[in-house]
Enzyme design. Structure first.
Site, PDB file in Angstrom:
ATOM      1  N   SER A  30     -19.524  -5.701 -37.330  1.00 18.07           N
ATOM      2  CA  SER A  30     -18.330  -5.350 -36.539  1.00 18.07           C
ATOM      3  C   SER A  30     -17.383  -6.517 -36.347  1.00 18.07           C
ATOM      4  O   SER A  30     -17.772  -7.553 -35.816  1.00 18.07           O
ATOM      5  CB  SER A  30     -18.728  -4.942 -35.110  1.00 18.07           C
ATOM      6  OG  SER A  30     -19.321  -3.713 -35.090  1.00 18.07           O
ATOM      7  N   HIS A  61     -14.345  -1.178 -38.785  1.00 22.24           N
ATOM      8  CA  HIS A  61     -15.275  -1.452 -39.879  1.00 22.24           C
ATOM      9  C   HIS A  61     -14.517  -1.178 -41.176  1.00 22.24           C
ATOM     10  O   HIS A  61     -13.824  -0.181 -41.283  1.00 22.24           O
ATOM     11  CB  HIS A  61     -16.491  -0.528 -39.812  1.00 22.24           C
ATOM     12  CG  HIS A  61     -17.328  -0.728 -38.579  1.00 22.24           C
ATOM     13  ND1 HIS A  61     -18.684  -0.853 -38.609  1.00 22.24           N
ATOM     14  CD2 HIS A  61     -16.971  -0.834 -37.290  1.00 22.24           C
ATOM     15  CE1 HIS A  61     -19.135  -1.024 -37.373  1.00 22.24           C
ATOM     16  NE2 HIS A  61     -18.111  -1.013 -36.566  1.00 22.24           N
ATOM     17  N   HIS A  83     -23.917   3.491 -39.562  1.00 19.30           N
ATOM     18  CA  HIS A  83     -24.922   3.322 -38.511  1.00 19.30           C
ATOM     19  C   HIS A  83     -25.655   4.639 -38.236  1.00 19.30           C
ATOM     20  O   HIS A  83     -25.076   5.719 -38.386  1.00 19.30           O
ATOM     21  CB  HIS A  83     -24.244   2.878 -37.213  1.00 19.30           C
ATOM     22  CG  HIS A  83     -23.531   1.571 -37.305  1.00 19.30           C
ATOM     23  ND1 HIS A  83     -22.228   1.477 -37.744  1.00 19.30           N
ATOM     24  CD2 HIS A  83     -23.924   0.308 -37.016  1.00 19.30           C
ATOM     25  CE1 HIS A  83     -21.861   0.209 -37.729  1.00 19.30           C
ATOM     26  NE2 HIS A  83     -22.863  -0.523 -37.297  1.00 19.30           N
ATOM     27  N   TYR A  85     -26.267   5.724 -35.346  1.00 16.88           N
ATOM     28  CA  TYR A  85     -25.659   6.428 -34.202  1.00 16.88           C
ATOM     29  C   TYR A  85     -24.507   7.333 -34.622  1.00 16.88           C
ATOM     30  O   TYR A  85     -24.076   8.196 -33.861  1.00 16.88           O
ATOM     31  CB  TYR A  85     -25.194   5.446 -33.117  1.00 16.88           C
ATOM     32  CG  TYR A  85     -24.123   4.460 -33.525  1.00 16.88           C
ATOM     33  CD1 TYR A  85     -22.802   4.859 -33.738  1.00 16.88           C
ATOM     34  CD2 TYR A  85     -24.424   3.113 -33.698  1.00 16.88           C
ATOM     35  CE1 TYR A  85     -21.826   3.948 -34.111  1.00 16.88           C
ATOM     36  CE2 TYR A  85     -23.454   2.197 -34.064  1.00 16.88           C
ATOM     37  CZ  TYR A  85     -22.161   2.620 -34.267  1.00 16.88           C
ATOM     38  OH  TYR A  85     -21.197   1.714 -34.647  1.00 16.88           O
ATOM     39  N   GLU A  86     -24.004   7.164 -35.830  1.00 14.30           N
ATOM     40  CA  GLU A  86     -22.957   8.067 -36.327  1.00 14.30           C
ATOM     41  C   GLU A  86     -23.566   9.360 -36.868  1.00 14.30           C
ATOM     42  O   GLU A  86     -22.835  10.261 -37.281  1.00 14.30           O
ATOM     43  CB  GLU A  86     -22.163   7.394 -37.445  1.00 14.30           C
ATOM     44  CG  GLU A  86     -21.375   6.175 -36.992  1.00 14.30           C
ATOM     45  CD  GLU A  86     -20.854   5.372 -38.174  1.00 14.30           C
ATOM     46  OE1 GLU A  86     -19.684   5.561 -38.541  1.00 14.30           O
ATOM     47  OE2 GLU A  86     -21.626   4.563 -38.731  1.00 14.30           O
ATOM     48  N   ALA A 113     -22.602  -7.878 -34.552  1.00 10.38           N
ATOM     49  CA  ALA A 113     -22.177  -8.195 -33.195  1.00 10.38           C
ATOM     50  C   ALA A 113     -23.288  -7.710 -32.278  1.00 10.38           C
ATOM     51  O   ALA A 113     -23.860  -6.642 -32.509  1.00 10.38           O
ATOM     52  CB  ALA A 113     -20.884  -7.461 -32.880  1.00 10.38           C
ATOM     53  N   MET A 211     -27.037  -2.384 -32.262  1.00 10.83           N
ATOM     54  CA  MET A 211     -27.202  -1.016 -32.794  1.00 10.83           C
ATOM     55  C   MET A 211     -27.294  -0.978 -34.324  1.00 10.83           C
ATOM     56  O   MET A 211     -26.991   0.041 -34.937  1.00 10.83           O
ATOM     57  CB  MET A 211     -26.013  -0.147 -32.354  1.00 10.83           C
ATOM     58  CG  MET A 211     -25.739  -0.132 -30.866  1.00 10.83           C
ATOM     59  SD  MET A 211     -24.271   0.844 -30.517  1.00 10.83           S
ATOM     60  CE  MET A 211     -23.896   0.324 -28.832  1.00 10.83           C
ATOM     61  N   SER A 212     -27.673  -2.079 -34.940  1.00 12.78           N
ATOM     62  CA  SER A 212     -27.677  -2.095 -36.416  1.00 12.78           C
ATOM     63  C   SER A 212     -28.778  -3.011 -36.934  1.00 12.78           C
ATOM     64  O   SER A 212     -29.712  -3.355 -36.215  1.00 12.78           O
ATOM     65  CB  SER A 212     -26.310  -2.569 -36.928  1.00 12.78           C
ATOM     66  OG  SER A 212     -26.119  -3.938 -36.619  1.00 12.78           O
ATOM     67  N   ASN A 235     -20.685 -10.302 -26.265  1.00 12.41           N
ATOM     68  CA  ASN A 235     -20.639 -10.012 -24.821  1.00 12.41           C
ATOM     69  C   ASN A 235     -22.015 -10.257 -24.234  1.00 12.41           C
ATOM     70  O   ASN A 235     -23.011 -10.266 -24.954  1.00 12.41           O
ATOM     71  CB  ASN A 235     -20.253  -8.529 -24.599  1.00 12.41           C
ATOM     72  CG  ASN A 235     -21.222  -7.595 -25.316  1.00 12.41           C
ATOM     73  OD1 ASN A 235     -21.130  -7.410 -26.540  1.00 12.41           O
ATOM     74  ND2 ASN A 235     -22.158  -7.028 -24.584  1.00 12.41           N
ATOM     75  N   HIS A 247     -15.725  -1.795 -26.392  1.00 16.40           N
ATOM     76  CA  HIS A 247     -15.642  -2.114 -27.817  1.00 16.40           C
ATOM     77  C   HIS A 247     -14.470  -3.061 -28.076  1.00 16.40           C
ATOM     78  O   HIS A 247     -14.540  -3.925 -28.968  1.00 16.40           O
ATOM     79  CB  HIS A 247     -15.493  -0.821 -28.629  1.00 16.40           C
ATOM     80  CG  HIS A 247     -15.513  -1.033 -30.116  1.00 16.40           C
ATOM     81  ND1 HIS A 247     -16.591  -1.587 -30.775  1.00 16.40           N
ATOM     82  CD2 HIS A 247     -14.580  -0.794 -31.065  1.00 16.40           C
ATOM     83  CE1 HIS A 247     -16.319  -1.670 -32.074  1.00 16.40           C
ATOM     84  NE2 HIS A 247     -15.106  -1.183 -32.277  1.00 16.40           N
TER      85      HIS A 247
HETATM   86  N1  HPA Z   1     -25.233  -3.671 -26.950  1.00 16.24           N
HETATM   87  C1  HPA Z   1     -25.404  -3.048 -28.138  1.00 16.24           C
HETATM   88  N2  HPA Z   1     -24.669  -3.305 -29.200  1.00 16.24           N
HETATM   89  C2  HPA Z   1     -23.709  -4.233 -29.097  1.00 16.24           C
HETATM   90  C3  HPA Z   1     -23.466  -4.915 -27.903  1.00 16.24           C
HETATM   91  C4  HPA Z   1     -24.277  -4.617 -26.769  1.00 16.24           C
HETATM   92  O1  HPA Z   1     -24.134  -5.176 -25.668  1.00 16.24           O
HETATM   93  N3  HPA Z   1     -22.441  -5.778 -28.138  1.00 16.24           N
HETATM   94  C5  HPA Z   1     -22.091  -5.611 -29.442  1.00 16.24           C
HETATM   95  N4  HPA Z   1     -22.853  -4.685 -30.029  1.00 16.24           N
END
Ligand code: HPA
Length: 277
Positions: A30, A61, A83, A85-86, A113, A211-212, A235, A247
């Protein structure tokens, strides 16, 4: 997605690039896809051109395979990924990595990320992944095993190749960047974790949440490739961060860190492609 689909996609890559053997693959996560824009003499192939290749839909992306010469070797870059989740099946999530390895890549660098849980991490830090927790309940190797890809029961003791972790640490040191390693916990998403889930992951030994990456790490190990993975902390994870996650903030941190990330890849990729024959 069958072995034949993977072989067909790899054969297409060979035909389109005129390169019979790629040496390594980098997957850009990302907000990190821009790196691929400036590689000299690169051949860019939109995912939709490659037979069987899943095409990402999430904003931010990209969506192309880039084949580039580097240090007398050949690098493949995946800019953009799909992903779980998609709603993509696991076999699609790992299709690109399997195709690249079938096309010759013996080493894979995965980037992502991630949210930081370890209190020593700050947004903007690059963390070398040392191991993972699969908290998704999903695995790309469920279902019948294709022995042409790899073994039924896969050992993951050294899923993140020690030598490549050393090499990454040396690159970060050379660049005067902090060197941190961490355990990455894979949550399915697309919701960010709850504060309670972050506390759980921390208790279980995680330093990062995301998430990846884990499906690709498993599929690459299955096919015998060496794997390195690096997280950009975009973050602090939910409950650790004083403010709600967004995001936009994730991509803003990726943007702010682009120059550093580029320097790390500029130094690390020549090492990655230079595997022993
Ligand atoms: N959690 C899950 N996926 C992420 C995060 C997070 O805090 N930051 C960037 N991708």
């Amino acid at each position: 997605m069958s072995y034949h689909a993977i072989a067909a996609a790899a054969a297409f890559l060979t035909a389109r690039t005129g390169v019979s053997q790629h040496d390594a693959l980098v997957v850009l996560g990302s907000g990190l896809g821009e790196y691929a824009e400036q590689l000299p003499d690169a051949v860019r192939i939109p995912y939709e051109d490659v037979p069987g290749f899943p095409v990402p839909k999430v904003t931010g992306h990209g969506g192309s395979l880039i084949s580039a010469p580097i240090c007398d070797r050949r690098l493949l870059v995946m800019s953009g990924r799909v992903h779980a989740y998609e709603g993509w099946p696991m076999s699609d999530v790992v299709f690109g990595v399997r195709t690249a390895i079938k096309a010759g890549a013996r080493r894979v660098l995965l980037t992502n990320a991630a949210g930081g849980i370890n209190p020593a991490f700050s947004p903007g830090d690059l963390i070398i992944i040392s191991d993972h927790l699969n908290l998704s309940g999903m695995n790309p190797l469920t279902g019948p095993n294709d022995d042409r890809l790899g073994p039924r029961f896969l050992d993951l003791t050294n899923a993140y190749t020690a030598g490549l972790r050393w090499d990454l640490a040396a690159v970060l040191t050379d660049l005067d960047l902090p060197v941190h390693e961490g355990v990455y916990a894979w949550f399915l998403g697309p919701t960010y974790e709850t504060p309670a889930e972050v506390t759980m992951a921390r208790t279980m030994g995680a330093d990062l949440v995301g998430m990846s990456t884990v499906p690709e790490v498993i599929a690459a190990n299955h096919m015998g490739a060496e794997v390195a993975a690096i997280s950009l902390v975009t973050n602090l994870a939910a409950g650790i961060s004083p403010k709600p996650l967004s995001h936009t903030d994730v991509t803003a941190t990726a943007e702010r860190t682009r120059a550093t990330f580029t320097k790390v890849l500029d130094r690390f990729l020549p090492i990655l492609v230079a595997h022993d024959d």
